[in-house]
Scaffold this motif. Structure first.
Motif, PDB file in Angstrom:
ATOM      1  N   GLN A   1      -7.166   9.758  -5.310  1.00  0.00           N
ATOM      2  CA  GLN A   1      -6.591   8.440  -5.077  1.00  0.00           C
ATOM      3  C   GLN A   1      -6.156   8.277  -3.634  1.00  0.00           C
ATOM      4  O   GLN A   1      -6.391   7.246  -3.006  1.00  0.00           O
ATOM      5  N   LEU A   2      -5.544   9.320  -3.094  1.00  0.00           N
ATOM      6  CA  LEU A   2      -5.093   9.261  -1.708  1.00  0.00           C
ATOM      7  C   LEU A   2      -6.272   9.082  -0.758  1.00  0.00           C
ATOM      8  O   LEU A   2      -6.168   8.365   0.248  1.00  0.00           O
TER       9      LEU A   2
ATOM     10  N   ALA B   1       2.268   8.745   5.373  1.00  0.00           N
ATOM     11  CA  ALA B   1       2.682   8.713   3.969  1.00  0.00           C
ATOM     12  C   ALA B   1       1.653   9.410   3.081  1.00  0.00           C
ATOM     13  O   ALA B   1       2.009  10.117   2.119  1.00  0.00           O
ATOM     14  N   ILE B   2       0.368   9.214   3.390  1.00  0.00           N
ATOM     15  CA  ILE B   2      -0.685   9.886   2.627  1.00  0.00           C
ATOM     16  C   ILE B   2      -0.571  11.401   2.788  1.00  0.00           C
ATOM     17  O   ILE B   2      -0.668  12.160   1.814  1.00  0.00           O
ATOM     18  N   ALA B   3      -0.348  11.860   4.014  1.00  0.00           N
ATOM     19  CA  ALA B   3      -0.216  13.294   4.265  1.00  0.00           C
ATOM     20  C   ALA B   3       0.977  13.886   3.517  1.00  0.00           C
ATOM     21  O   ALA B   3       0.891  14.969   2.923  1.00  0.00           O
TER      22      ALA B   3
ATOM     23  N   ILE C   1       0.841  -1.204   0.000  1.00  0.00           N
ATOM     24  CA  ILE C   1       0.000   0.000   0.000  1.00  0.00           C
ATOM     25  C   ILE C   1       0.876   1.254   0.000  1.00  0.00           C
ATOM     26  O   ILE C   1       0.581   2.234  -0.688  1.00  0.00           O
ATOM     27  N   ALA C   2       1.962   1.221   0.754  1.00  0.00           N
ATOM     28  CA  ALA C   2       2.872   2.368   0.808  1.00  0.00           C
ATOM     29  C   ALA C   2       3.436   2.691  -0.574  1.00  0.00           C
ATOM     30  O   ALA C   2       3.582   3.864  -0.942  1.00  0.00           O
TER      31      ALA C   2
END
Length: 300
Positions: A255-256, A283-285, A243-244
């Motif tokens: 997508q995020l 990671a999303i942030a 996922i990362a």
């Protein structure tokens, strides 16, 4: 055309070389790799319970590798044992074709041809890797004199037993080079003199002045000689790591958002840990911060 940018750790088959002193168990170790088929160029696997193809000719070796790239027949690892005997098969093939010994050709041209032709075997090995197979070269070691240009004097070191132009090709190709040896301990005898004792078999995964080795798997410099010590080389990426990698390659905030919803669901289902959830949300942030400025420029 935009660049296809990939981020994160990518899973791929292992490209490896094992070399070491005689009789230490290199072929036995190779036979422990995931579901292996040994292409035996020196009849060294007779006393081992394994699947093998006996190879005594350069063209037969090339043909076998080509066939396996098209149909691996259920095998997961292709072992060439040994790589230095494979080079000798090529040398005999070329000398028969050229009508003279490789080392008698002027200006070292014969060794250049040898290396060029050996590159075909490396290309075939890459074909096996592309087909999803691990490729392992087993080789003997030899002690060679090394004189680096920044030192006044040379020293002896263990190197893979290959010719001076073929050796670098094999080393550059590999992601993992393991040197196998007995660990020597100095013991003081009754006469007060130091004596070498060594029965412990070890693998070295980092290059030193004394031997050739390398690894791209984060292995420690010294390991016990056994397949268990190499387990992380064959491990598939975890769900969180997968996922990362997707998050790092995301091209839009939308997508995020979907990835965020997905990891919330996974942590509620106990498929990822709370620590992994924290790592992924961070990671999303971070990726959101990378995407937003580009979006604002595009809108302007």
């Amino acid at each position: 055309m935009g660049l296809k940018i990939e981020r994160g750790v990518l899973a791929s088959p292992v490209k490896a070389v094992i070399h070491g002193v005689e009789g230490i168990g290199k072929t036995t170790l190779a036979a422990q790799w995931p579901n292996p088929l040994i292409l035996d160029t020196e009849d060294g696997s007779k006393r081992i319970d394994c699947a093998r193809v006996v190879i005594h000719d350069w063209l037969a070796l090339q043909s076998a590798m080509l066939d396996l790239a098209g149909d691996a027949q259920g095998f997961e690892t292709i072992v060439i044992d040994s790589i230095d005997w494979a080079e000798q098969l090529l040398r005999k093939h070329l000398e028969k074709k050229l009508g003279k010994p490789v080392d008698e050709m002027p200006y070292g041209r014969g060794f250049g041809i040898l290396a060029e032709q050996f590159g075909q075997l490396i290309a075939q090995a890459d074909g096996l890797v592309a087909a999803g197979l691990h490729v392992l070269f087993v080789g003997h070691s030899e002690v060679k004199r090394c004189t680096p240009p920044d030192l006044d004097e040379g020293y002896d070191r263990y190197e893979i037993k290959l010719s001076k132009k073929v050796g670098p090709i094999v080393k550059e190709w590999s992601d993992l080079i393991l040197f196998c040896n007995y660990k020597t301990k100095l013991v003081e005898g009754a006469d007060g003199r130091k004596k070498g004792r060594g029965k412990e078999r070890v693998m070295y995964a980092e290059r030193t002045a004394a031997w050739d080795a390398k690894n791209r798997y984060g292995l420690p410099g010294e390991l016990p000689m056994g397949i268990d010590a190499l387990s992380q080389c064959f491990a598939a990426p975890s769900l969180a790591d997968t996922i990362a990698a997707h998050i790092a390659s995301a091209g839009s905030v939308a997508q995020l958002g979907k990835y965020g919803d997905r990891i919330d669901q996974l942590v509620s289902e106990d498929k990822i840990t709370s620590d992994e959830w924290s790592r992924l949300t961070d990671a999303i942030a971070a990726r959101h911060q990378e995407i937003e400025p580009a979006k604002e420029v595009a809108d302007a």
